[in-house]
Design a protein around this motif. Structure first.
Motif, short mmCIF file in Angstrom:
data_model
loop_
_atom_site.label_atom_id
_atom_site.label_comp_id
_atom_site.label_asym_id
_atom_site.label_seq_id
_atom_site.Cartn_x
_atom_site.Cartn_y
_atom_site.Cartn_z
N GLU A 111 55.68 -80.23 -28.12
CA GLU A 111 57.03 -79.74 -28.46
C GLU A 111 57.45 -78.46 -28.20
OE1 GLU A 111 59.25 -81.12 -32.52
OE2 GLU A 111 57.63 -79.45 -32.75
N ARG A 112 56.17 -77.49 -28.22
CA ARG A 112 56.38 -76.04 -27.89
C ARG A 112 54.78 -75.43 -27.55
NH1 ARG A 112 56.71 -72.75 -33.35
NH2 ARG A 112 55.75 -74.08 -34.79
N ILE A 113 54.69 -74.36 -26.90
CA ILE A 113 53.67 -73.63 -26.57
C ILE A 113 53.67 -72.51 -27.10
CG2 ILE A 113 51.92 -72.84 -24.73
CD1 ILE A 113 52.56 -75.57 -23.16
N ILE A 114 52.59 -71.65 -27.81
CA ILE A 114 52.71 -70.27 -28.18
C ILE A 114 51.52 -69.76 -27.92
CG2 ILE A 114 52.90 -69.08 -30.43
CD1 ILE A 114 53.50 -71.50 -31.97
N ILE A 115 52.12 -68.59 -26.94
CA ILE A 115 50.71 -67.52 -26.13
C ILE A 115 50.92 -66.49 -27.35
CG2 ILE A 115 50.86 -68.87 -24.11
CD1 ILE A 115 52.19 -66.39 -22.93
N THR A 116 49.76 -65.95 -27.81
CA THR A 116 49.57 -64.73 -28.44
C THR A 116 49.50 -63.80 -27.77
OG1 THR A 116 47.19 -65.04 -28.38
CG2 THR A 116 48.35 -66.17 -30.27
N ALA A 117 49.63 -62.40 -27.95
CA ALA A 117 49.72 -61.08 -27.35
C ALA A 117 49.15 -60.21 -28.42
CB ALA A 117 51.05 -60.66 -26.94
N SER A 118 48.31 -59.31 -28.09
CA SER A 118 47.74 -58.67 -29.08
C SER A 118 49.01 -57.51 -29.30
CB SER A 118 46.50 -57.71 -28.36
OG SER A 118 47.06 -56.77 -27.35
N GLY A 119 49.60 -56.82 -28.36
CA GLY A 119 50.57 -56.08 -28.49
C GLY A 119 50.21 -54.76 -27.78
N GLY A 120 49.14 -54.79 -27.23
CA GLY A 120 48.71 -53.69 -26.44
C GLY A 120 48.59 -52.42 -27.03
N ALA A 121 48.40 -51.21 -26.35
CA ALA A 121 47.81 -50.00 -26.91
C ALA A 121 48.88 -49.47 -27.73
CB ALA A 121 47.66 -48.97 -25.70
N PHE A 122 50.36 -49.70 -27.59
CA PHE A 122 51.37 -48.87 -28.31
C PHE A 122 51.83 -49.94 -29.35
CE2 PHE A 122 51.60 -47.03 -23.94
CZ PHE A 122 50.59 -46.19 -24.03
N ARG A 123 51.29 -50.86 -29.67
CA ARG A 123 51.94 -51.89 -30.62
C ARG A 123 52.45 -51.19 -31.75
NH1 ARG A 123 46.61 -54.94 -31.56
NH2 ARG A 123 45.68 -53.82 -32.91
N ASP A 124 51.81 -50.12 -32.49
CA ASP A 124 52.16 -49.52 -33.70
C ASP A 124 52.62 -48.01 -33.45
OD1 ASP A 124 51.33 -51.73 -35.27
OD2 ASP A 124 49.15 -50.97 -34.85
N TRP A 125 53.03 -47.78 -32.34
CA TRP A 125 53.80 -46.50 -31.93
C TRP A 125 55.06 -46.31 -32.39
CZ3 TRP A 125 52.59 -43.18 -27.18
CH2 TRP A 125 51.03 -42.76 -26.97
N PRO A 126 55.78 -45.20 -32.71
CA PRO A 126 56.97 -45.35 -33.14
C PRO A 126 57.63 -45.18 -31.57
CG PRO A 126 55.91 -43.27 -33.84
CD PRO A 126 54.73 -44.10 -33.11
N LEU A 127 58.80 -45.96 -31.68
CA LEU A 127 59.44 -46.34 -30.31
C LEU A 127 59.71 -45.04 -29.46
CD1 LEU A 127 62.12 -49.27 -30.66
CD2 LEU A 127 60.14 -49.16 -29.15
N GLU A 128 60.35 -43.89 -30.12
CA GLU A 128 60.56 -42.90 -29.36
C GLU A 128 59.58 -42.19 -28.92
OE1 GLU A 128 61.14 -43.49 -32.65
OE2 GLU A 128 60.26 -42.22 -33.84
N LYS A 129 58.29 -42.46 -29.29
CA LYS A 129 57.15 -41.73 -28.61
C LYS A 129 56.98 -42.37 -27.27
CE LYS A 129 52.80 -40.45 -30.19
NZ LYS A 129 51.57 -40.68 -31.06
N LEU A 130 57.24 -43.74 -26.84
CA LEU A 130 56.88 -44.29 -26.08
C LEU A 130 57.00 -43.78 -24.54
CD1 LEU A 130 57.59 -48.08 -26.51
CD2 LEU A 130 55.42 -46.97 -26.51
N ALA A 131 58.23 -43.10 -24.52
CA ALA A 131 58.57 -42.41 -23.24
C ALA A 131 57.69 -41.34 -22.78
CB ALA A 131 59.93 -41.62 -22.95
N ARG A 132 56.77 -40.83 -23.79
CA ARG A 132 55.82 -39.80 -23.38
C ARG A 132 54.51 -40.35 -22.95
NH1 ARG A 132 58.68 -37.64 -27.55
NH2 ARG A 132 56.78 -37.60 -28.95
N ALA A 133 54.31 -41.75 -23.12
CA ALA A 133 52.90 -42.25 -23.28
C ALA A 133 52.04 -41.80 -22.08
CB ALA A 133 53.14 -43.68 -23.45
N THR A 134 50.78 -41.38 -22.17
CA THR A 134 50.31 -41.06 -21.04
C THR A 134 49.46 -42.30 -20.36
OG1 THR A 134 48.00 -40.67 -21.81
CG2 THR A 134 49.89 -38.65 -22.05
N LEU A 135 48.85 -42.13 -19.10
CA LEU A 135 48.21 -43.06 -18.53
C LEU A 135 46.86 -43.39 -19.28
CD1 LEU A 135 47.59 -44.80 -15.90
CD2 LEU A 135 46.52 -42.88 -14.94
N ALA A 136 46.11 -42.29 -19.66
CA ALA A 136 44.83 -42.63 -20.38
C ALA A 136 45.23 -43.33 -21.69
CB ALA A 136 44.25 -41.14 -20.79
N GLU A 137 46.35 -42.94 -22.37
CA GLU A 137 46.65 -43.83 -23.64
C GLU A 137 46.92 -45.12 -23.20
OE1 GLU A 137 48.48 -40.03 -26.13
OE2 GLU A 137 49.85 -41.06 -24.64
#
Ligand code: NDP
Ligand code: MG
Length: 390
Positions: free
Chosen positions: A166-192
């Motif tokens: 009926e359906r397939i559900i794939i999981t995602a960790s959400g990656g490095a920025f899953r808990d960051w405030p959205l407005e901070k994402l534009a300034r995310a660095t390569l290392a982060e």
């Protein structure tokens, strides 16, 4: 002895594959190992595993490879064409773990030999899924998924009827920025962006996990590999990365695959299939883990997931556009030329611009048309990035 080749042997998946092969050396004859810039690692592994052939993707590194393997009896070659030729050497089992669109041609060549292709290179299915599946059928070859989610789905489907899914559900960790405030994402660095909360992987896929482009590719990969309708594929955020995927059946049952975040599990499953053998992966202590969390992904944080839906709706060669634009935008982010959020904006620009060209997108899917569309999408991405350059 099984004849095995590993494409992308110097990378994260390639090294995990060699780790498993090394544990049972008497069972395997290593045919070809390929790499890119990491000549020292390629040569050391080719020598230790007594490979027949070692190939680097870069012509200018042939001399270095030849010197590093002098007296070893390992044949050497260089260049993209030589990598594809290496895939024509008969092998029972071939690992496709080159990163990016460059993995497609060698994977196709390996399928023509009729063996088993263990497919980590999800880009092959995203750019040319129908071509790959048709080649497997035509040459009586087998593709086994190595991406952890797809291995999980494959395992949950053993003995089941696809028509009852009926359906397939794939999981995602959400990656490095899953808990960051959205407005901070534009300034995310390569290392982060290069730190994954749970998995130890190559840098490119780690950044793609932070942006969810990796999950976007995986949704398309699910569609192409299992042939399920796009509206039956769901993505759920699961910060622990222990449940890798779930398959839901028509009776409401959900079959989940649960295991440690260690790629040797999926690689080992593909290596030993249809048997299960001992694998050197951690056993989960569920009482110690205690809780598994799930939540819906935030569409504003992860526009890549919406773009994957657009690609599946559009079909044809739009997957090749999507992947190439993403690869180019990722190059630019790594080079510090654009910001983190510009990546999805660039990919969306390119998709929008090229999707309306039905002469291009709805043409036949062949290695040549995929390469052509890939080339055009990278040029388009460069144009889109000039507008956004930081
Ligand atoms: P890495 O970047 O760690 O390794 C990539 C490999 O490909 C290296 O051997 C590299 O050589 C080689 N390579 C790079 N560019 C080219 C090229 N143009 N032509 C030929 N070879 C090239 O990648 P990963 O191992 O992380 O990923 C490999 C594939 O597996 C990707 O498709 C990824 O999406 C998929 N995957 C990876 C997972 C993981 O855990 N890492 C999980 C699930 C899927 P060198 O380093 O010597 O330059
Ligand atoms: Mg995955």
């Amino acid at each position: 002895m099984r004849r095995v080749s590993v494409f992308g042997a110097t990378g994260s998946i390639g090294q995990n594959t060699l780790d498993l092969i090394r544990r049972a050396p008497s069972e395997y004859q290593v045919v070809a190992l390929t790499g890119g810039r990491n000549i020292a690692k390629l040569a050391a592994d080719a020598r230790a595993l007594k490979a027949e052939l070692a190939v680097t993707a870069h012509d200018d590194l042939l001399d270095d490879l030849r010197k590093a393997l002098a007296g070893s009896g390992v044949a050497v070659a260089a260049g993209q064409a030589a990598i594809t030729e290496a895939a024509a050497r008969p092998a029972d089992w071939t690992m496709s773990a080159i990163i990016g669109a460059a993995g497609l041609a060698p994977g196709m060549e390996a399928l023509k030999q009729g063996g088993t292709l263990a497919l980590a290179n999800k880009e092959s299915l995203v750019t040319a899924g129908p071509l790959l599946m048709a080649a497997a059928a035509a040459h009586d070859a087998r593709i086994l998924p190595v991406d952890s989610e797809h291995s999980a789905i494959f395992q949950a489907l053993v003995g089941e009827d696809l028509a009852a899914v009926e359906r397939i559900i794939i999981t995602a960790s959400g990656g490095a920025f899953r808990d960051w405030p959205l407005e901070k994402l534009a300034r995310a660095t390569l290392a982060e962006a290069s730190c994954h909360p749970n998995w130890d992987m190559g840098q490119r896929i780690t950044i793609d996990s932070a942006s969810m482009f990796n999950k976007a590719l995986e949704v398309i990969e699910t569609r192409e590999f299992f042939g399920v309708a796009p509206d039956r594929i769901e993505v759920i955020l699961h910060p622990e990365s222990l449940v890798h995927a779930l398959v839901g059946f028509r009776d409401g049952a959900l079959m989940a695959h649960v295991g440690a975040s260690d790629m040797r599990h999926a690689i080992g499953y593909a290596l030993h299939w249809p048997e299960r053998r001992d694998l050197p992966v951690a056993r989960l202590d569920l009482a110690a883990i205690g809780t598994l969390n799930f939540r819906a992904p935030d569409p504003d944080r992860y526009p890549a997931l919406r773009l994957a839906r657009d690609v599946m709706r559009r079909g044809g060669l739009s997957g090749a556009v999507f992947n190439a634009a993403k690869e180019r935008a990722l190059d630019a982010f790594i080079a510090g030329e654009i910001g983190f959020q510009d990546m999805s904006a660039v990919v969306e620009d390119v998709l929008t611009a090229m999707s309306s060209d039905s002469g291009l997108i709805d043409g036949e899917i062949t290695l040549d048309t995929v390469a052509h569309v890939d080339h055009l999408a990278r040029i388009r991405a460069d144009e889109a990035m000039q507008v956004r350059a930081v």
